[in-house]
Design a protein around this motif. Sequence first.
Motif: not given
Length: 826
Positions: A216-221, A232-235
């Motif tokens: 999930n991009s919101d939680t980065e989980m 964690k990821c930027d792109e």
Amino acid sequence: MEIRESYETRRREEEYRAALEKSVHYFSGNSYITELRKMGYDQAKLQVEYETEESGKQIICSAAAETKTFFDTKATEKFSAKNSLFKCEDVNIYGDIRQIYSLENNGKKTVYGLTESDGIQNYITIPYVSGEDGKVYEDISSHRIWKREFSAKTSDLDCALRFRIAPDIWPNIKIKEADLSPEDIFAHAYEAIFDIETKGKKQVEIQLPYQTFYWNSDTEMLICGKYQIEIKCDEKLSFVAVFDQYVTEIIAGDKVLVLLNNLTNEAKEISVIDISGNLGKIRVGENNDPHIHVVTEKETETEITVYGLRGLAYSKEATEALRRKKSEDRLIFANDKFKVYDNHVEDICYGKPDAYIINSEEIVSADRILEEFQWRKTKWGDMTRKSWRTDKWTADRNLKKYPILKSSSDILSATWNLAMTVFDRCTDGGYALPGQEHMWQAGLFQCKGEGFGVWLRDSVHIAMRGGSLIDPETAGRSLLYAIKKGFDNGSDGPAMGAVGLWDYYLATGDRSLLEDGYDVLRETMTEIENRYNEEKGLVRAEQSTSNDAFPEPENAGYSLGSECYYMKAYDSMAKIEKLLHGENENSKKWSKVSEQLREKIREEYWNDEAGYFTSGPKGSEAYEKQIWETSGEEAALWDKFQIATPKQRREILNSGIHTAMTPYGIRLFPHRKERNHFVGPVWPVWESGFASAAAETQNKELLLTMLAQQMRTAVLHKNFHEVLEADTGKSWRWPGQLWHACGFAAQVLYGILGISYDEQGLRFQPCVPEAFKGLEIENLNYQSAKLTVKTSGVGTVEYVIFDGEKVDFIPYGLTGNHIVHIKLKN
């Protein structure tokens, strides 16, 4: 009762090892490991002591493994190594984990996790090491056996982990859907490296064969059931998954998530894991048609690199063979990179497990070469393939039609039989291209139905390196086809036809090929004459005979190797002309030019200061910088060419060769700095002349070294691959390379037996290392005869007995069956 118990014990052991063969996670039968107590190395083996619980009883067990991944683990009476195992808490390993351990060895730390139970057993994770960047890295690369790359911009990427290959338009292959047959390519364990573009994406679903994850991009989980780890990821979403039917491990940065796959009902009740949306959690048993799916809301750039992994045990066939391996062994050769024994090979490059020679017809060696199915992004057309994918090789029954080597050394005899297997497969193994049936395919290349094809250069080198003595019928068919229709991309191409056909005639006495190929040879002689520079007295040759891939400006347009073959072509064509049409102006002219070329090579290429022939003539960069090129050096010192003087030959073998000699063989282009499949590696085919020269000078140490180098590599892979990296000792590119197999045969024929032949007959000047004394060869072809050659003793020739009479040579024009006995003396 005892027989029944013995049967049950063997059956359980076989079932256990069959399960380990499909796993990269070690487990102890159907028992539960409650604790790892000790771990350490003893004589290169990893020992472990652990406590298990079985039927309510606590049992202490000890075992020794070949590798840190617990390959081929066997029970031992007690733990005898120095304990270097510690419990640790400072590593981010989460999930179904009972305890984390750290193993210290030679200043390096390896981390293992012990999982919870899945209701039947529990597992040790794959080993991990910590990088200087703080990230955790899986240490399982030695188990990689094939590689596939998937890349697409899509919202639903499907990656089949079981598949087939089939011929396509040469030189390509097709990858097809699996049909669940033995011809499918697959593995029982996998490593997958993910790079998923996430910019603008809310959620990514990753379906593995036994688990499903959500990012999930919101939680980065990254979430799986009740477990989650932060990525964690930027792109790009980047992580690694390692999984078999028992355990799935996710490695992301400095974190690892470990999940049990096959949970029984009892275990599911105990674990209270939320399996909503995660049906992979309740799958029991192996997925025989595994896929990876990546599903996103929008089209996404997704790249996945998948490695098939071999498991932790040998196959049933290999295990049974290993029970028969000989307990007594003898060291034949050792350097700082490997050791060759009569019945096993130890190698630092590939590490444990060792390769085992059971007898002259069986080899057991774990799969070590990484197979590819897509072209690398190089201009050379690089790919690494395999022609067989098992851990046990057994000699074919039909090898009896080839010369049979009998030796007191199993590894020498087994490597010979392996070379004959490649001969057989390249001739009758179903790899022929249309119209090339029962001819020498240069290699087994892509797959059945798509061999390497018949090449002019390869066919000639195979024939003159012993192929005409091993299989004269196929030699004749291949050579005649090759000079007319074979692939030809070498700088020395015009020279090959005359050289090959004359050498074939000397070995077989068959002049029909000279007659059938004469018109083609006359055409190529015209081309050679057009290349001949009368002012220089040399033939224009931009590249060495071993090279068809890059320019060699250092040779100033006159490369040593090709120059030698043009000299030999003039000589061969003069003799062919004289044999077929009597002495005439052409035969005289070509003979004269041949002698002039021979003298020019001696004058222009021999470098006194270097102590060898340089790859270019005087005035070239190669001469000034003393540049060595192996295929040219081989030709210059080989008695087939009569270029090097006895003094020059000794100087090359005693000192000059060290310019190019490596622990694994003679490097092709030792002075060039770039790296490709020619520059950097060893190509054993170009060592035949060195073996012949070693025999002539009785240099047993050099001959044994070259033989051991080839035996080491062939036995490790149960094959002859095209490229052997001189820096690392690793093999790659195409399998079943016939001229390399023949290169080894040449070291036996031209080296150990010291064979040479000319218009007068066949001669023997053996150079028999102590390890191979008493060597015999049966069914050796010469002219229209079959020879049995026996040696006794070591050293130089005392006498040769031919059918009961002493002779200096075996006469030309021979027919029938004959026995040759060579008596040697120190």
